[in-house]
Scaffold this motif. Sequence first.
Motif, PDB file in Angstrom:
ATOM      1  N   ILE A   1       0.007 -37.573 -42.708  1.00 12.93           N
ATOM      2  CA  ILE A   1       1.259 -37.349 -41.965  1.00 12.93           C
ATOM      3  C   ILE A   1       0.956 -36.683 -40.615  1.00 12.93           C
ATOM      4  CG2 ILE A   1       3.373 -35.932 -41.944  1.00 12.93           C
ATOM      5  CD1 ILE A   1       3.493 -36.436 -45.054  1.00 12.93           C
ATOM      6  N   ILE A   2       0.090 -35.681 -40.650  1.00 12.30           N
ATOM      7  CA  ILE A   2      -0.205 -34.950 -39.406  1.00 12.30           C
ATOM      8  C   ILE A   2      -0.943 -35.847 -38.408  1.00 12.30           C
ATOM      9  CG2 ILE A   2      -1.496 -32.976 -38.439  1.00 12.30           C
ATOM     10  CD1 ILE A   2       1.275 -32.345 -39.879  1.00 12.30           C
ATOM     11  N   LEU A   3      -1.846 -36.678 -38.884  1.00 12.14           N
ATOM     12  CA  LEU A   3      -2.512 -37.629 -37.977  1.00 12.14           C
ATOM     13  C   LEU A   3      -1.462 -38.526 -37.317  1.00 12.14           C
ATOM     14  CD1 LEU A   3      -5.579 -38.357 -40.253  1.00 12.14           C
ATOM     15  CD2 LEU A   3      -5.752 -37.608 -37.863  1.00 12.14           C
ATOM     16  N   ASN A   4      -0.471 -38.959 -38.093  1.00 10.62           N
ATOM     17  CA  ASN A   4       0.618 -39.766 -37.521  1.00 10.62           C
ATOM     18  C   ASN A   4       1.440 -38.955 -36.532  1.00 10.62           C
ATOM     19  OD1 ASN A   4      -0.047 -42.023 -39.016  1.00 10.62           O
ATOM     20  ND2 ASN A   4       1.516 -41.696 -40.586  1.00 10.62           N
ATOM     21  N   GLU A   5       1.745 -37.719 -36.890  1.00 11.31           N
ATOM     22  CA  GLU A   5       2.533 -36.860 -35.986  1.00 11.31           C
ATOM     23  C   GLU A   5       1.814 -36.715 -34.639  1.00 11.31           C
ATOM     24  OE1 GLU A   5       5.475 -35.180 -36.297  1.00 11.31           O
ATOM     25  OE2 GLU A   5       5.930 -35.422 -38.420  1.00 11.31           O
ATOM     26  N   LEU A   6       0.490 -36.597 -34.707  1.00  6.64           N
ATOM     27  CA  LEU A   6      -0.279 -36.371 -33.475  1.00  6.64           C
ATOM     28  C   LEU A   6      -0.458 -37.648 -32.667  1.00  6.64           C
ATOM     29  CD1 LEU A   6      -3.040 -33.983 -34.882  1.00  6.64           C
ATOM     30  CD2 LEU A   6      -1.063 -33.365 -33.466  1.00  6.64           C
ATOM     31  N   GLY A   7      -0.327 -38.798 -33.350  1.00  8.85           N
ATOM     32  CA  GLY A   7      -0.488 -40.069 -32.641  1.00  8.85           C
ATOM     33  C   GLY A   7      -1.911 -40.312 -32.170  1.00  8.85           C
ATOM     34  N   VAL A   8      -2.882 -39.744 -32.868  1.00 11.87           N
ATOM     35  CA  VAL A   8      -4.289 -39.943 -32.484  1.00 11.87           C
ATOM     36  C   VAL A   8      -4.857 -41.132 -33.263  1.00 11.87           C
ATOM     37  CG1 VAL A   8      -4.702 -37.539 -31.882  1.00 11.87           C
ATOM     38  CG2 VAL A   8      -5.060 -38.274 -34.239  1.00 11.87           C
ATOM     39  N   ALA A   9      -6.007 -41.635 -32.785  1.00 13.56           N
ATOM     40  CA  ALA A   9      -6.641 -42.761 -33.473  1.00 13.56           C
ATOM     41  C   ALA A   9      -7.372 -42.240 -34.708  1.00 13.56           C
ATOM     42  CB  ALA A   9      -7.632 -43.441 -32.535  1.00 13.56           C
TER      43      ALA A   9
END
Length: 207
Positions: free
Chosen positions: A16-24
Amino acid sequence: MKLHYKPGACSMASHIILNELGVAFELDKTDTNAGKTEAGDNFLKISPNGYVPALITDDGDIITENAAVLQYLADQSPDAGLAPANGTLARTRLQEALNFVSSELHKSFGPFFSGTELVGDARQRAETRVGRRAAYIEQSLADGRAFLLGDTFTVADAYAFVVLNWAGFVGVSLAAYPKTQSYVARIAARPAVIKAMVAEGLMEQPA
Ligand SMILES: N[C@@H](CCC(=O)N[C@@H](CS)C(=O)NCC(=O)O)C(=O)O
């Protein structure tokens, strides 16, 4: 970055946090029972305790333990505001919340996932313990705040959401904790959460 995960497991907080950050990032669905990653690697060489999450950074470092992975991710993009600045009381409050979720709330669900059917007194005791931890979340939200630390969503909320969401899965009602139920629903509606749940096969893509 690569995240080793199991669908619906606590590793979904980092997803979820990776998605929140919008990083690859890449995902590697990992079979913790077999100790194998989707790519066919020996997972015990990556995470000696054999559990997810395990994050492999762009520099090849391996980070395990939810509280550490989540803070690492938040610290990669401080402007996203998913964790207060290091060295502040607010950061200590975040660590307090992360440790509560990890060692108290998360572990209270352990008996439900032990592989042995939970019935009778043992189930009652396990439900009571989950209820005590949910009661603490309810108390934390008593002043009307939207999230554990206040009105800002943080990495602790992603982790608490994933764990509280297991209640429905194991048939434990949170009806006695209305603020907690609303809190779970509020977080479930976040696009980053929906994206992670769809990617992990927990729900269909909403129309
Ligand atoms: N202390 C660890 C616990 C992680 C954990 O319990 N992971 C579970 C999924 S929620 C897991 O991978 N279990 C599989 C196993 O232990 O074989 C953390 O906070 O990261």
